[in-house]
Write a protein that holds these residues in place. Structure first.
Motif, PDB file in Angstrom:
ATOM      1  N   ALA A 226       0.969  -1.182   0.028  1.00 57.88           N
ATOM      2  CA  ALA A 226       0.025   0.050   0.026  1.00 57.88           C
ATOM      3  C   ALA A 226       0.835   1.306   0.075  1.00 57.88           C
ATOM      4  O   ALA A 226       1.623   1.500   0.985  1.00 57.88           O
ATOM      5  N   GLU A 227       0.684   1.959  -0.830  1.00 57.47           N
ATOM      6  CA  GLU A 227       1.668   3.071  -1.311  1.00 57.47           C
ATOM      7  C   GLU A 227       1.556   3.940  -0.381  1.00 57.47           C
ATOM      8  O   GLU A 227       2.579   4.724   0.375  1.00 57.47           O
ATOM      9  N   SER A 228       0.367   4.477  -0.071  1.00 49.87           N
ATOM     10  CA  SER A 228       0.019   5.648   0.917  1.00 49.87           C
ATOM     11  C   SER A 228       0.268   5.355   2.315  1.00 49.87           C
ATOM     12  O   SER A 228       0.382   6.286   3.019  1.00 49.87           O
ATOM     13  N   GLU A 229       0.141   4.270   2.777  1.00 49.04           N
ATOM     14  CA  GLU A 229       0.713   3.655   4.082  1.00 49.04           C
ATOM     15  C   GLU A 229       2.089   3.311   4.182  1.00 49.04           C
ATOM     16  O   GLU A 229       2.702   3.804   5.365  1.00 49.04           O
ATOM     17  N   LEU A 230       2.267   2.341   3.472  1.00 47.29           N
ATOM     18  CA  LEU A 230       3.731   1.750   3.741  1.00 47.29           C
ATOM     19  C   LEU A 230       4.959   1.995   2.611  1.00 47.29           C
ATOM     20  O   LEU A 230       5.826   1.094   2.642  1.00 47.29           O
ATOM     21  N   VAL A 231       4.757   3.060   2.169  1.00 49.73           N
ATOM     22  CA  VAL A 231       5.772   3.476   1.032  1.00 49.73           C
ATOM     23  C   VAL A 231       5.680   2.485   0.110  1.00 49.73           C
ATOM     24  O   VAL A 231       5.079   2.697  -1.090  1.00 49.73           O
ATOM     25  N   SER A 232       6.117   1.399   0.150  1.00 47.97           N
ATOM     26  CA  SER A 232       6.236  -0.028  -0.978  1.00 47.97           C
ATOM     27  C   SER A 232       5.892  -1.044  -0.174  1.00 47.97           C
ATOM     28  O   SER A 232       6.317  -2.158  -0.739  1.00 47.97           O
ATOM     29  N   GLY A 233       5.791  -1.155   0.891  1.00 48.75           N
ATOM     30  CA  GLY A 233       5.605  -2.349   1.674  1.00 48.75           C
ATOM     31  C   GLY A 233       6.932  -3.308   1.563  1.00 48.75           C
ATOM     32  O   GLY A 233       7.947  -2.733   1.863  1.00 48.75           O
ATOM     33  N   PHE A 234       6.890  -4.367   1.232  1.00 47.36           N
ATOM     34  CA  PHE A 234       8.101  -5.329   1.711  1.00 47.36           C
ATOM     35  C   PHE A 234       9.191  -4.967   0.621  1.00 47.36           C
ATOM     36  O   PHE A 234      10.017  -5.468   0.975  1.00 47.36           O
ATOM     37  N   HIS A 235       8.885  -4.155  -0.447  1.00 41.33           N
ATOM     38  CA  HIS A 235      10.168  -4.126  -1.298  1.00 41.33           C
ATOM     39  C   HIS A 235      10.490  -2.703  -1.186  1.00 41.33           C
ATOM     40  O   HIS A 235      11.213  -2.107  -2.258  1.00 41.33           O
TER      41      HIS A 235
END
Lengths: 332, 375, 164
Positions: A226-235
């Motif tokens: 989720a871009e708006s919460e986790l920037v790019s998440g796992f990657h």
């Protein structure tokens, strides 16, 4: 002329035997197809997104920007691959390698046409499910090894999400398997020569498409990245070609999920006028287009809502659907 | 040297952990830094660390003459720069007792309201993008672009306007401007249907926003919340109505309010405000009086000793300029009441108990601009 | 022009404020010229009593700020109400530089940040403040930027000479 008459082919044929030859040639074809397919799908995604958002999308490289993804791939290969200082280095390095395994292996059993199938397996569908779970493992590895809290949250979400959505996915597939009485993919397709399973099993088909969207981490279920919460998440911490491998795996997973849906519900290679492969690829790409369309239209769910949707809505419905299917098959 | 904690060092029995959301993060538009204490994904405590874009406008004002502060005023809130610019001029006019011609005041209203529409469009669409819908954001951007182009024709800049002058405005508006503005109003009214179909009626959007981040009336009063955020909590307060400045008393408009106080209410209030702003622009253009656009004001003004407070409504809430003059050309003290400053602080009260994803939604719905907080 | 309701509210406020803070000077001011209706000035004391009075009447604390008058600080509180009869009350409290004022953050939570800002720029140590730290300036700053003896450039003086 029969290809097997050529001396060189004959030698290899004699050396490897028919099964292994098909395996090697098929693997080569898959290795060519997977990167090209994901490059094409990235272009499709950008183009469709562009047109949905009233802009042209990539236009510069090649006619209508068709070569854009290839150029991007070259750029990504030239980029430095940064490894964070505090990362768990072996795992960090392994995660993008492992993520492409399911992308390649799953093609082994997909029947593109009656003859175009690398290996016919009695448990073809189970093989695909088993191997697609590996992508969850690699996401977990990548997220953990990055030593970044956003990545870790993304990875934890990925595991919870894939467990939750694999259950209704399998249950909806089971109702088709009960009807065909087989795990063989070609068998399931041949059973649909008159009526597609989509008409007999509409509930299962819809659940399958929703769950496969969630399994491939596509919007509106893209909580893993989720871009708006986790920037790019796992990657978040991945750069260059490693990042591109994750993308390649994602787009290939999209194609495999659509192929599965085509095999299970949309009649596989069956269709008038054209040969089987054309129909199969057309149907698969149409389903991919639908996922892209959904992505650029809907907002994102919240994590608890996502889990509630899986456990409280999809699983009961798919169980009920399975029960009804079983009863109907038994009675008829 | 900083000692960094790796994942291996974290005690597994420690339930709580800290997460730095920002200062570089895709959804904290600008450089805002949330220091969150999380339990899983639930926020237990939120602290906002601000000041990353502090430029010291208040100190700058004490070091330059009144006219030199024109460009600074719009750079505080770059999304509603016209309103800040106009407000500064009106504060100094109040201090000096300058009477502004009617036409100039109408032009100020038109440009301010256009700016408000642009700012609300961006605010609403940024909020929707925080929830994960990317497409509506660009649709809103498309509409906003027309306003920016329109304002560029009279001011020469697209964001940080320097248009109002003490005693009037710099450039007169002409028929072409009015025609383009009318075309925009017609277009915008049709676009509301699109937005309602695409966003407001979307089941995921409703699930994500209704009942999330509720600010009650008492909390709003306690924390000095103003603007659409306050009106979303059911308080009918708008500086344009309560203390009409420019010439807002001449126009017929409503203050949209919602009782719920959640993200959805704030979103709906903003959309309704765009509609009211369009009404104001239309009325102002229909009744635009003739006459000069600038009063006869000396080149460099010297206000009398004293002080004054001028309050006006920006797109984010009630702004105030408090100017103390000691009778020279240079302000003795200039204080800006930044609405986002108070609106942001209320987040530390309402966020605990929400998910990280909700934090992004609430932050988007409160719609703050960081340069305005930091000044 | 003041409405009837405003006049009534002003009278009430004047009496109540005078009752609760007898040492203060309260006067009505010209709204058109200054932007506030009521002016309350006192020295050293009264900020918390005024805040409580205002809170009980559901006034909104608009801002807290300070002005550096070289020999002393003037702390400025602005109150405004949402209701129909809008009244803005200006509260000025003169405090000597070595005797910091009390905080009003127990009455208005908003003041926690507003007073932190005042501390950040003027170095006024509000008494009983729950969280008095730097807010906009760096944590390790050793200056208070809005004091009059800080950062007055000579260029400004030259500009002033040039214009005059």
């Amino acid at each position: 002329m029969n290809m097997t008459q050529l001396p060189i082919i004959k030698d290899i044929y004699g050396f490897l035997g028919p099964d292994l030859l098909v395996g090697v040639v098929g693997l080569l074809l898959v290795l060519i197809f997977v990167p090209l397919n994901s490059a094409f799908l990235v272009w499709v995604e950008r183009k469709v997104a562009g047109h949905i958002q009233l802009r042209p999308g990539p236009m510069e490289v090649g006619p209508h920007g068709i070569l854009q993804s290839l150029i991007d791939a070259v750029k990504l290969m030239c980029k430095e691959m940064i490894t964070p200082d505090l990362a768990d280095k072996p795992l960090f390095w392994m995660a993008p390698c492992i993520v492409v395994i399911p992308a390649i292996v799953c093609f082994v059993v997909i029947p593109f046409s009656p003859v175009m199938q690398i290996r016919e397996l009695n448990v073809g569908i189970l093989l695909i499910f088993a191997f697609s779970s590996i992508s969850g493992l690699s996401i977990m590895m990548g997220g953990w090894a990055s030593n970044n809290k956003y990545s870790l949250i993304g990875a934890v979400r990925a595991v919870a999400q894939s467990i939750a959505y694999e259950i209704p996915l399998l249950l909806s597939t089971m109702s088709v398997i009960i009807m065909s009485n087989s795990f063989k993919m070609s068998q399931i397709v041949s059973d649909q020569s008159t009526v597609w399973n989509f008409i007999l099993q509409p509930v299962a088909a819809i659940i399958f498409i929703i769950c496969s969207t969630a399994e491939t981490n596509r919007a509106p279920f893209d909580l893993v990245e989720a871009e708006s919460e986790l920037v790019s998440g796992f990657h978040t911490e991945y750069t260059g070609m490693r990042d591109a491998l994750f993308f390649m795996a994602e787009y290939t997973a999209m194609f495999i999920a659509s192929s599965m849906a085509v095999v299970l519900f949309f009649g596989g290679w069956h269709g008038p006028f054209f040969s089987g492969i054309v129909w199969f690829v057309l149907k698969a790409y149409f389903l991919v287009f639908v996922t892209v369309w959904i992505r650029w239209t809907f907002p994102r769910l919240r994590f608890d809502q996502l889990m509630n949707f899986a456990w409280k809505v999809l699983i009961p419905i798919s169980l009920l659907n399975l029960l009804v299917t079983a009863i109907v098959i038994k009675v008829l | 040297m900083l000692t960094m904690k790796t994942i291996d060092d974290i005690n597994i029995n420690e339930r709580l952990y800290q997460l730095n959301l920002g200062p570089q993060h895709p959804s904290t538009h600008g450089v805002l830094h949330f220091l969150l204490t999380l339990d899983g994904e639930v926020v237990v405590k939120a602290e906002m660390l601000i000041g990353y874009t502090h430029r010291g406008h208040e100190k700058m004002a004490e070091n330059r003459i009144y006219e030199q502060f024109y460009p600074n005023s719009a750079r505080m809130d770059y999304l509603s720069g016209m309103i800040f610019n106009t407000g500064y001029c009106e504060a100094v006019e109040k201090l000096c007792g300058i009477e502004v011609p009617k036409r100039a005041r109408y032009i100020r209203v038109i440009t301010s309201e256009l700016n408000r529409v642009a700012s609300h469009l961006l605010g609403v669409m940024d909020f929707v993008m925080g929830i994960g819908a990317y497409t509506p954001f660009l649709y809103g951007w498309d509409d906003r672009e027309i306003i920016l182009d329109l304002l560029e024709t009279i001011t020469g800049s697209r964001l940080t306007y320097n248009y109002s002058r003490f005693g009037g405005v710099r450039v007169d508006i002409d028929q072409t401007f009015c025609d383009s503005a009318r075309r925009f109003i017609d277009r915008m009214r049709e676009r509301f249907k699109l937005y309602n179909d695409l966003i407001t009626g979307n089941i995921i959007f409703i699930k994500r926003t209704v009942g999330v981040g509720v600010i009650s009336k008492d909390v709003a009063l306690d924390y000095g919340v103003t603007g659409p955020t306050l009106r979303g909590s059911g308080v009918n307060y708008d500086v344009r109505k309560s203390e009409p400045y420019s010439s807002y008393e001449d126009f017929n408009f409503e203050i949209p309010t919602k009782e719920e106080g959640d993200c959805m209410a704030r979103y709906l209030v903003r959309l309704a405000e765009i509609e009211q702003s369009l009404r104001i622009i239309e009325q102002a253009m229909n009744n635009l009086p003739d006459g000069p656009i600038r009063a006869d004001v000396p080149c460099f003004i010297t206000p009398p000793a004293g002080d004054c407070y001028h309050s006006f409504e920006s797109a984010r809430g009630a702004v105030g300029y408090y100017i103390v003059s000691d009778g020279t050309r240079i302000p003795y003290r200039l204080k800006v009441r930044a609405p986002s400053f108070s609106n942001l602080f209320v987040m530390s009260k309402i966020i605990p108990g929400h998910f990280v994803a909700d934090l992004v939604a609430i932050f988007g719905s409160i719609d703050v601009t960081v340069p305005e907080i930091d000044r | 022009m003041l409405t009837e309701g405003q006049k009534k509210l002003l009278e009430e406020l004047k009496n109540n404020l005078a009752k609760s803070v007898p040492e203060a000077k309260i006067s009505q001011s010209d709204y058109v010229l200054t932007g506030y209706h009521l002016e309350f000035s006192s020295s050293k004391v009264g900020m918390r009593r005024v805040a409580k009075e205002m809170r009980s009447r559901r006034f909104n604390l608009e801002t807290v700020t300070a002005v550096d008058f070289i020999d002393s600080f003037e702390i400025v509180y602005l109150y405004f109400n949402y209701n129909q009869d809008n009244i803005r009350v200006m509260v000025r409290i003169r405090v000597p530089k070595d005797e910091p004022p009390f905080t009003v953050s127990a009455v208005y939570s908003e003041a926690i940040w507003l007073e932190r800002e005042v501390y950040d720029f003027f170095g006024i140590q509000f008494k009983e403040h729950p969280d008095l730290r730097r807010i906009l300036n760096p944590d390790d700053a050793d200056y208070f930027p809005l004091l009059k003896n800080f950062g007055k450039t000579t260029i400004t003086g030259e500009i002033d000479d040039m214009l005059c």
